[in-house]
Design a protein around this motif. Structure first.
Motif, PDB file in Angstrom:
ATOM      1  N   VAL A  38      -4.115   0.964  -7.390  1.00 18.00           N
ATOM      2  CA  VAL A  38      -5.014   1.321  -6.291  1.00 18.00           C
ATOM      3  C   VAL A  38      -4.412   0.831  -4.982  1.00 18.00           C
ATOM      4  O   VAL A  38      -4.074  -0.355  -4.849  1.00 18.00           O
ATOM      5  CB  VAL A  38      -6.408   0.705  -6.494  1.00 18.00           C
ATOM      6  N   ASN A  39      -4.265   1.742  -4.024  1.00 14.55           N
ATOM      7  CA  ASN A  39      -3.761   1.385  -2.699  1.00 14.55           C
ATOM      8  C   ASN A  39      -4.918   0.925  -1.825  1.00 14.55           C
ATOM      9  O   ASN A  39      -5.971   1.559  -1.789  1.00 14.55           O
ATOM     10  CB  ASN A  39      -3.064   2.597  -2.063  1.00 14.55           C
ATOM     11  N   LEU A  40      -4.714  -0.189  -1.119  1.00 15.07           N
ATOM     12  CA  LEU A  40      -5.738  -0.773  -0.257  1.00 15.07           C
ATOM     13  C   LEU A  40      -5.207  -0.892   1.168  1.00 15.07           C
ATOM     14  O   LEU A  40      -4.097  -1.380   1.380  1.00 15.07           O
ATOM     15  CB  LEU A  40      -6.124  -2.171  -0.763  1.00 15.07           C
ATOM     16  N   ARG A  41      -6.006  -0.444   2.120  1.00 14.14           N
ATOM     17  CA  ARG A  41      -5.635  -0.562   3.535  1.00 14.14           C
ATOM     18  C   ARG A  41      -6.809  -1.143   4.311  1.00 14.14           C
ATOM     19  O   ARG A  41      -7.948  -0.733   4.108  1.00 14.14           O
ATOM     20  CB  ARG A  41      -5.285   0.814   4.136  1.00 14.14           C
ATOM     21  N   VAL A  42      -6.512  -2.086   5.194  1.00 17.08           N
ATOM     22  CA  VAL A  42      -7.519  -2.629   6.109  1.00 17.08           C
ATOM     23  C   VAL A  42      -6.783  -3.099   7.367  1.00 17.08           C
ATOM     24  O   VAL A  42      -5.699  -3.685   7.271  1.00 17.08           O
ATOM     25  CB  VAL A  42      -8.339  -3.777   5.461  1.00 17.08           C
ATOM     26  N   ASP A  81      -0.990  -4.818   6.495  1.00 15.92           N
ATOM     27  CA  ASP A  81      -2.302  -4.184   6.359  1.00 15.92           C
ATOM     28  C   ASP A  81      -2.387  -3.273   5.136  1.00 15.92           C
ATOM     29  O   ASP A  81      -3.222  -2.388   5.055  1.00 15.92           O
ATOM     30  CB  ASP A  81      -2.654  -3.392   7.621  1.00 15.92           C
ATOM     31  N   GLU A  82      -1.503  -3.507   4.163  1.00 14.47           N
ATOM     32  CA  GLU A  82      -1.479  -2.635   2.977  1.00 14.47           C
ATOM     33  C   GLU A  82      -1.133  -3.438   1.723  1.00 14.47           C
ATOM     34  O   GLU A  82      -0.219  -4.268   1.741  1.00 14.47           O
ATOM     35  CB  GLU A  82      -0.465  -1.512   3.159  1.00 14.47           C
ATOM     36  N   TRP A  83      -1.884  -3.162   0.639  1.00 11.71           N
ATOM     37  CA  TRP A  83      -1.678  -3.838  -0.636  1.00 11.71           C
ATOM     38  C   TRP A  83      -1.811  -2.834  -1.775  1.00 11.71           C
ATOM     39  O   TRP A  83      -2.391  -1.762  -1.613  1.00 11.71           O
ATOM     40  CB  TRP A  83      -2.734  -4.939  -0.852  1.00 11.71           C
ATOM     41  N   LEU A  84      -1.289  -3.200  -2.927  1.00 10.96           N
ATOM     42  CA  LEU A  84      -1.548  -2.484  -4.168  1.00 10.96           C
ATOM     43  C   LEU A  84      -2.307  -3.417  -5.098  1.00 10.96           C
ATOM     44  O   LEU A  84      -1.964  -4.597  -5.214  1.00 10.96           O
ATOM     45  CB  LEU A  84      -0.254  -2.049  -4.850  1.00 10.96           C
ATOM     46  N   ALA A  85      -3.339  -2.899  -5.730  1.00 14.47           N
ATOM     47  CA  ALA A  85      -4.044  -3.619  -6.785  1.00 14.47           C
ATOM     48  C   ALA A  85      -3.664  -2.940  -8.098  1.00 14.47           C
ATOM     49  O   ALA A  85      -3.915  -1.744  -8.282  1.00 14.47           O
ATOM     50  CB  ALA A  85      -5.550  -3.576  -6.567  1.00 14.47           C
ATOM     51  N   VAL A  86      -3.032  -3.680  -8.978  1.00 12.69           N
ATOM     52  CA  VAL A  86      -2.530  -3.135 -10.232  1.00 12.69           C
ATOM     53  C   VAL A  86      -3.300  -3.775 -11.383  1.00 12.69           C
ATOM     54  O   VAL A  86      -3.394  -5.001 -11.473  1.00 12.69           O
ATOM     55  CB  VAL A  86      -1.018  -3.408 -10.389  1.00 12.69           C
ATOM     56  N   PHE A 105     -14.657  -0.139   7.115  1.00 12.16           N
ATOM     57  CA  PHE A 105     -13.632   0.863   7.421  1.00 12.16           C
ATOM     58  C   PHE A 105     -12.356   0.469   6.673  1.00 12.16           C
ATOM     59  O   PHE A 105     -11.482  -0.211   7.207  1.00 12.16           O
ATOM     60  CB  PHE A 105     -13.384   0.929   8.929  1.00 12.16           C
ATOM     61  N   LEU A 106     -12.286   0.883   5.399  1.00  8.43           N
ATOM     62  CA  LEU A 106     -11.180   0.521   4.519  1.00  8.43           C
ATOM     63  C   LEU A 106     -10.583   1.764   3.880  1.00  8.43           C
ATOM     64  O   LEU A 106     -11.263   2.786   3.747  1.00  8.43           O
ATOM     65  CB  LEU A 106     -11.664  -0.399   3.392  1.00  8.43           C
ATOM     66  N   GLY A 107      -9.356   1.650   3.451  1.00  4.85           N
ATOM     67  CA  GLY A 107      -8.749   2.686   2.623  1.00  4.85           C
ATOM     68  C   GLY A 107      -8.643   2.179   1.202  1.00  4.85           C
ATOM     69  O   GLY A 107      -7.998   1.146   0.959  1.00  4.85           O
ATOM     70  N   ILE A 108      -9.290   2.861   0.257  1.00  5.06           N
ATOM     71  CA  ILE A 108      -9.227   2.503  -1.164  1.00  5.06           C
ATOM     72  C   ILE A 108      -8.897   3.778  -1.918  1.00  5.06           C
ATOM     73  O   ILE A 108      -9.734   4.670  -2.047  1.00  5.06           O
ATOM     74  CB  ILE A 108     -10.565   1.916  -1.656  1.00  5.06           C
ATOM     75  N   THR A 109      -7.657   3.890  -2.399  1.00  3.88           N
ATOM     76  CA  THR A 109      -7.187   5.136  -2.992  1.00  3.88           C
ATOM     77  C   THR A 109      -6.571   4.891  -4.357  1.00  3.88           C
ATOM     78  O   THR A 109      -5.611   4.113  -4.485  1.00  3.88           O
ATOM     79  CB  THR A 109      -6.122   5.802  -2.084  1.00  3.88           C
ATOM     80  N   ASP A 110      -7.111   5.537  -5.376  1.00  4.83           N
ATOM     81  CA  ASP A 110      -6.564   5.409  -6.729  1.00  4.83           C
ATOM     82  C   ASP A 110      -5.293   6.248  -6.837  1.00  4.83           C
ATOM     83  O   ASP A 110      -5.332   7.473  -6.685  1.00  4.83           O
ATOM     84  CB  ASP A 110      -7.603   5.865  -7.756  1.00  4.83           C
TER      85      ASP A 110
END
Length: 199
Positions: A38-42, A81-86, A105-110
């Motif tokens: 999952v890509n995470l942006r904040v 400002d970007e992470w991956l949750a694995v 206001f976040l980006g959460i993308t599988d």
């Protein structure tokens, strides 16, 4: 709709060849099938959003070049400002994070179906990676918990060092599905002088 889900390297029948011990080989090479990503942006200037995301993850967001455990997942910093949750289940993790951060206001993308994870472990893991990766992977520089986005044999990867033991280092390489077999074959060839075992 149900479908026959296939991992990128299924045609190589790696699970049927896998073994626990290297048997004298310098490198163990395999694939972690169906690992969720999952890509995470904040934004950097959004402390409230960052705090909400950390609360939902149950762990602080790591700094660039690092990874940390966050419950059943691992967080890997790709940038400020970007992470991956694995973890095991990408869609469930994405839902959990979205539900835990309402109004932010976040980006959460599988991205689970975009990637696969290759495993390299053994006494020759660093030497094999060094043949195609520009990073300094010496044990004094790249340590357990370190992670970086880089190239291996011209394929873009997210490289993470899980552990360093007497038997050698264990790396995970997150790579796009379309490059998975190419990179696997390249690593297999690069490790021939050390001996390769499927793990």
């Amino acid at each position: 709709m149900n479908y026959l889900r296939q991992a990128p390297l299924d045609r190589l029948a790696l699970p049927a060849q896998a073994r626990d011990e290297l048997g004298g080989a310098g490198l163990g090479l395999g694939e972690l099938r169906f690992l969720g990503t999952v890509n995470l942006r904040v934004r950097r200037d959004d402390p409230i959003g960052r705090s909400a995301l950390e609360s939902a993850l149950g762990a602080p967001l790591p700094k660039v070049g690092k990874s940390v455990a966050a419950g059943a997942a691992t967080l890997i910093a790709l940038g400020p400002d970007e992470w991956l949750a694995v973890g095991d289940d990408g869609p469930a993790l994405a839902r959990h994070l979205a539900e835990g951060t309402p109004g932010q206001f976040l980006g959460i993308t599988d991205l689970s179906e975009n990637y696969t994870t290759l495993v390299l472990r053994g006494p020759a893991a660093r030497q094999v990676l060094a043949k195609g990766c520009p990073l300094d992977l010496d044990a004094s520089v790249f340590k357990p918990g370190d992670a970086a986005s880089s190239l291996v044999a011209k394929a873009t990867v997210v490289l993470r060092l899980l552990s360093e033991e007497a038997a050698g280092a264990t790396f995970h390489l997150l790579v796009r599905r379309s490059f998975a077999e190419y990179l696997y074959r390249w690593l297999e060839d690069a490790a021939r002088e050390y001996g390769v075992a499927v793990v």
